[in-house]
Enzyme design. Structure first.
Site, PDB file in Angstrom:
ATOM      1  N   GLY A  69       0.799  -1.203   0.000  1.00  0.00           N
ATOM      2  CA  GLY A  69       0.000   0.000   0.000  1.00  0.00           C
ATOM      3  C   GLY A  69       0.838   1.262   0.000  1.00  0.00           C
ATOM      4  O   GLY A  69       0.402   2.306  -0.454  1.00  0.00           O
ATOM      5  N   VAL A 119       9.196  -2.211  -3.282  1.00  0.00           N
ATOM      6  CA  VAL A 119      10.483  -2.601  -2.732  1.00  0.00           C
ATOM      7  C   VAL A 119      11.360  -3.158  -3.853  1.00  0.00           C
ATOM      8  O   VAL A 119      10.892  -3.958  -4.663  1.00  0.00           O
ATOM      9  CB  VAL A 119      10.311  -3.667  -1.628  1.00  0.00           C
ATOM     10  CG1 VAL A 119      11.655  -4.014  -1.027  1.00  0.00           C
ATOM     11  CG2 VAL A 119       9.358  -3.178  -0.558  1.00  0.00           C
ATOM     12  N   ASP A 158       1.138  -4.153  12.654  1.00  0.00           N
ATOM     13  CA  ASP A 158       0.811  -4.788  11.373  1.00  0.00           C
ATOM     14  C   ASP A 158       1.480  -6.155  11.247  1.00  0.00           C
ATOM     15  O   ASP A 158       2.140  -6.445  10.255  1.00  0.00           O
ATOM     16  CB  ASP A 158       1.224  -3.858  10.222  1.00  0.00           C
ATOM     17  CG  ASP A 158       0.511  -4.209   8.912  1.00  0.00           C
ATOM     18  OD1 ASP A 158      -0.453  -4.996   8.943  1.00  0.00           O
ATOM     19  OD2 ASP A 158       0.936  -3.712   7.855  1.00  0.00           O
TER      20      ASP A 158
END
Ligand SMILES: *[C@@H]1O[C@H](CO)[C@@H](O)[C@H](O)[C@H]1NC(C)=O
Ligand SMILES: *[C@@H]1O[C@H](CO)[C@@H](O)[C@H](O)[C@H]1NC(C)=O
Ligand SMILES: *[C@@H]1O[C@H](CO)[C@@H](O)[C@H](O)[C@H]1NC(C)=O
Ligand SMILES: *[C@@H]1O[C@H](CO)[C@@H](O)[C@H](O)[C@H]1NC(C)=O
Ligand SMILES: *[C@@H]1O[C@H](CO)[C@@H](O)[C@H](O)[C@H]1NC(C)=O
Ligand SMILES: *[C@@H]1O[C@H](CO)[C@@H](O)[C@H](O)[C@H]1NC(C)=O
Ligand SMILES: *[C@@H]1O[C@H](CO)[C@@H](O)[C@H](O)[C@H]1NC(C)=O
Ligand SMILES: *[C@@H]1O[C@H](CO)[C@@H](O)[C@H](O)[C@H]1NC(C)=O
Ligand SMILES: *[C@@H]1O[C@H](CO)[C@@H](O)[C@H](O)[C@H]1NC(C)=O
Ligand SMILES: *[C@@H]1O[C@H](CO)[C@@H](O)[C@H](O)[C@H]1NC(C)=O
Ligand SMILES: *[C@@H]1O[C@H](CO)[C@@H](O)[C@H](O)[C@H]1NC(C)=O
Length: 808
Positions: free
Chosen positions: A516, A520, A629
């Site tokens: 989101g 990477v 998370d």
């Protein structure tokens, strides 16, 4: 059922409530009206049309509590006793007498509202109607009003779902028409009784970015959902039963949502006129009211200007708005109706006569407000070189209401002060000097005089100070070219230039993944040190996430936490460089079929390692850190399959003296603890909950929620907890392991996972207890089935029964 209800009202837990609602609602209705307006059949006075299933009604209504002076054409819920409009046609042009107004199909085929049976005051205004003498307007059972061809129902010219007012219903579209370039938009009502457009709007972000935004006055963004990640918006949690879908075809791009198994006809999302939040509400037939299930932003005070000029906001009391010292509510009537746009006014007028007041400054004075969120867009006075000079400049100008003086200079405000918040314990808090008449100041004169030049840091509590210090260290650190000796210096973050990372990643060519917040990429530094470079993207979110990662991860080290090597912050370019993890994420290994199946021993070691990393975060490092998370995607594995907790973009620092923190709900679908969804302050136990959900996935090797076909699925934690109670856990093991697991370890893991997902956070173990238990140093008892799962269990049985009876 009574037990289940009380449980729900205590937790406000999304899926729970929806399911409860299912079993509580029961209706009887009788109607004779049709669902269609045609050339032959128009509406006037108290006539209505009703959708096929009776769920929605279209007609003239007057908002409850409005005194009945104004009537609107709208759609409301047909089976409930509380008048609840879901759509309004003539928001800005009400009629005073519905008996002389008519909603009809006009000669050109449009649906129009006539005043005094002649002048058009509202119209669907479509120019492309091909069969004008045979259009009809039909109200559907999902709340959509369609203007369509009378003989061919797939020829739709206009529909209310394309023109929502302040309500977003299940099944409705919300997005962007690529041809008309028009985007759906929710605009709040002006107040409780006036549907005309208020100050808040909810819309899809610009530039085709899939992101919801909420704006104040169409200009000031105060909340963003984060980017669409193919499944949900990155900072909007969705419960298990909530399902969103992106439709992206040649004409349109939009999101619709459904509630997976629940009967969703009594669920709605509304942009609230009072709080400026987008809210999810479910009808509870028992209490005959709409129950708030979730709201974004969680903090009402983060809604821009929510209390109006000279109002201040507080999240911890009700009402949440009040007037600042020396001010009173300007219009009590509007304020009580939830419209605070006029805000507050002075109790005592300023003495300022517009003449030279510099000598006569006794007349007005300043009230010092420390630790406040300062209003936006001040005027900068470069001439004032001291606080006293700044004060004098403000006094001299009669329209000056306040000033603030800090290291960057003198700032004055001439208009109403908007978006003030006292006791604002954030790093951008400041001190405001509010101009008041002398008589308003007298009472508190003595203690004010002492309190000049207090630095913000003294007042801001530990939480923020820590953030500040850690952040400051990192930001101010001289750029160190420490990578030269092919050695990345331990304990020190490297500040990279953008070009260095661009070259290291070969122009961002090898993409490892995307989420989101950005993508990477793989890279390597001189000396063949492999790194993973995260490039933050997306409007509004990046900066916050960047700071969170650098300030948490930059300051800690642990073998089970990913190491941040350095960062780059060059203008809007924000990048983070981590040690590279060659074996990918735990999610890759658990859920992807093309990788070797992890054996039980490895899984157990991963569970222990992850728990150790989290225990360190929660309990052992200088500040307590909540990761916020935890999920298999965020557990990375090195070449020896040692787990490293990664992605600290949502992490929260909690000072030693604070155990709870109020924060926007983020996290990921399926791993979010119930107390967080219901908007309560959170503790480290939200990580424990997520860890428990992940542990179930480690055990089963599958996602917890498996769709097994059209609206039927298996929720593994439910299956597991039930088996646990009857003592039959063997069948829970990932079948690919063919029973090869240490049975003692396996049982510990099953029990622990269930303890971790208890509804009540105090029933969940701490992370260090989990480590001890997994190491075999702490006995684990049989956990109770969490109550939320029990209820799920019952309604599941019901929904299975009812769906099978449908088929018969
Ligand atoms: C509708 O209005 C008529 C008069 O215009 C009245 O006689 C009738 O009772 C009303 N019906 C309802 C359901 O209120
Ligand atoms: C109908 O649309 C036209 C342009 O498309 C616009 O000028 C007009 O004001 C609209 N009328 C109403 C009643 O909305
Ligand atoms: C619609 O208009 C066409 C010609 O424009 C006419 O032939 C047809 O009979 C009309 N239909 C109705 C239902 O009035
Ligand atoms: C109905 O309208 C659709 C869409 O324009 C068209 O594809 C279809 O052929 C029409 N059906 C009939 C029976 O005219
Ligand atoms: C909202 O914006 C409009 C123009 O963009 C401006 O004229 C108006 O004053 C603003 N409203 C408030 C309450 O500031
Ligand atoms: C939507 O489709 C267009 C064209 O097919 C594509 O360029 C775009 O990336 C898609 N957007 C999303 C968010 O999938
Ligand atoms: C949902 O519930 C309402 C009210 O009980 C009922 O009328 C409707 O048929 C239900 N819809 C479905 C799809 O089960
Ligand atoms: C205002 O005060 C200043 C000294 O502070 C003086 O020089 C000036 O003449 C005064 N102006 C008026 C209009 O009184
Ligand atoms: C006071 O400040 C306002 C806004 O900056 C400015 O327009 C006005 O001319 C000033 N009045 C005096 C007397 O300086
Ligand atoms: C000083 O206050 C202004 C106005 O609120 C703000 O924009 C600025 O960032 C502050 N500067 C410092 C160094 O705190
Ligand atoms: C902010 O700090 C003040 C003083 O330190 C404290 O009294 C208040 O409770 C804090 N508010 C919040 C929301 O933490």
């Amino acid at each position: 059922m009574a037990m289940a209800y009380s449980c729900s009202s205590a937790t406000s837990f999304l899926f729970l409530s929806i399911i409860l609602f299912l079993s509580l609602v029961s209706f009887t209705f009788a109607t004779t009206s049709t669902d269609t307006i045609s050339a032959q059949h128009s509406l006037t006075g108290n006539q209505t049309i009703t959708s096929g299933g009776g769920t929605f009604v279209l007609g003239f209504f007057t908002p409850q509590g409005s005194g009945g002076n104004y009537y609107y054409v709208g759609i409301w819920y047909g089976k409930i006793s509380v008048l609840t409009p879901a759509w309004v046609a003539n928001r800005v042009t009400p009629v005073t007498d519905p008996t002389t107004s008519e909603l009809k199909i006009s000669d050109d085929g449009n649906l129009v509202l006539l005043h005094q049976f002649k002048s058009i005051i509202w119209s669907t205004n479509v120019t492309t109607i091909s069969s004008s003498n045979s259009t009809v307007a039909v109200i559907l059972d999902n709340g959509n009003l369609q203007l369509r061809d009378g003989s061919n129902s797939s020829l739709v010219f206009w529909q209310s779902f394309d023109h929502p007012t302040e309500t977003y219903l299940p099944g409705a579209k919300f997005g962007f028409n690529k041809i008309t370039k028009r985007s759906q938009q929710l605009t709040s009502w002006k107040n409780k009784v006036d549907p005309s457009p208020g100050i808040f709007t909810f819309e899809m972000g610009p530039n085709g970015l899939l992101q919801y935004l909420i704006l104040w006055n169409m200009s000031r963004i105060y909340w963003a959902s984060g980017l669409w990640d193919g499944y949900e918006f990155s900072s909007v949690p969705v419960g298990y039963m909530y399902h969103m879908q992106l439709v992206n075809d040649t004409d349109e791009m939009y999101i619709t949502y459904m509630l997976d198994i629940a009967n969703h006809s009594m669920y709605r999302e509304v942009l609230d006129y009072d709080t400026g939040q987008i809210q999810g509400l479910v009808w509870m037939e028992n209490s005959k009211s709409w129950m708030l299930i979730w709201a974004q932003p969680t903090s009402k005070c983060s809604v821009y200007g929510v209390c109006g000029p000279f109002g201040s906001c507080t999240d911890f009391t009700s009402p949440f708005c009040y007037c600042v010292k020396g001010f009173r509510i300007k219009s009590q009537t509007d304020w009580d109706l939830g419209d605070r746009s006029q805000g507050c006014e002075r109790k005592t007028g300023l003495q300022c006569s517009g003449l030279n007041n510099s000598v006569d400054s006794e007349k007005d004075g300043f009230f010092e407000m420390t630790n406040v969120r300062l209003p936006d867009s001040p005027n900068t006075l470069s001439t004032a070189g001291s606080r006293e000079g700044c004060e004098l400049s403000c006094l001299r100008n009669c329209s000056c209401n306040a000033y603030s003086y800090n290291d960057s200079g003198c700032f004055v405000w001439h208009r109403g002060l908007l978006n003030l918040q006292e006791q604002y314990n954030q790093s951008d808090a400041g001190t405001l000097y509010l101009r008041l008449a002398a008589s308003e100041l007298q009472s508190s004169e003595s203690n004010k005089r002492m309190a000049t030049h207090i630095s913000v840091g003294v007042i801001v509590p530990a939480v923020v100070v820590c953030l500040f210090i850690i952040g400051g260290l990192v930001w101010k650190r001289e750029r160190k070219r420490a990578i030269q000796n092919s050695k990345v210096v331990q304990n020190s973050l490297v500040s990279f230039m953008y070009d260095e990372l661009r070259i290291a990643t070969k122009n961002f060519s090898e993409k490892l993944g995307a989420g989101g917040f950005g993508s990477v990429f793989k890279g390597s530094l001189p000396g063949s040190i492999d790194i993973a470079v995260k490039k933050l993207e997306g409007l509004y979110q990046g900066e916050k996430q960047f700071r969170a990662e650098v300030s948490t991860l930059g300051a800690i080290q642990h073998v089970n936490l990913i190491r941040l090597i350095g960062f780059c912050s060059q203008g809007t370019k924000k990048l983070l460089a981590y040690e590279f993890m060659p074996s990918g994420s735990l999610a890759d290994h658990l859920f992807r079929s093309n990788l070797n199946v992890l054996d039980w021993k490895t899984r157990y070691q991963i569970a222990i390692g992850t728990a150790r990393g989290l225990a360190y975060l929660h309990e052992q490092c200088r500040d307590n850190i909540i990761h916020c998370d935890i999920k298999p995607e965020n557990i990375l594995l090195d070449d020896a399959l040692v787990p490293k907790v990664a992605d600290f973009g949502l992490a929260k620092l909690v000072g030693r003296n604070f155990s709870k923190v109020l924060t926007t709900i983020r996290g990921s679908r399926g791993y979010i603890a119930p107390e967080w969804i219901s908007g309560m302050p959170i503790t480290t136990k939200v990580d424990v909950y997520s860890y428990g959900m992940m542990l179930f996935e480690i055990i089963s090797g599958k996602r917890n929620l498996m769709y097994t076909g059209e609206s039927s699925f298996e929720f593994f934690p439910l299956v597991a907890t039930n088996k646990l109670v009857i003592g039959d856990v063997k069948s829970l093991l990932d079948q690919r392991l063919e029973g090869k697991a240490n049975s003692e370890e396996f049982e510990i893991a099953c029990k622990l996972a269930c303890w971790c997902i208890q509804d009540n956070e105090s029933s969940r173990p701490t992370m260090s207890q989990i480590v001890q238990a997994l190491e075999g140093n702490l006995d684990v008892g049989i956990p109770p089935v969490p109550r939320s799962l029990q209820v799920l269990n019952e309604s599941w049985a019901e929904s299975i029964n009812s769906s099978s009876s449908h088929q018969n």
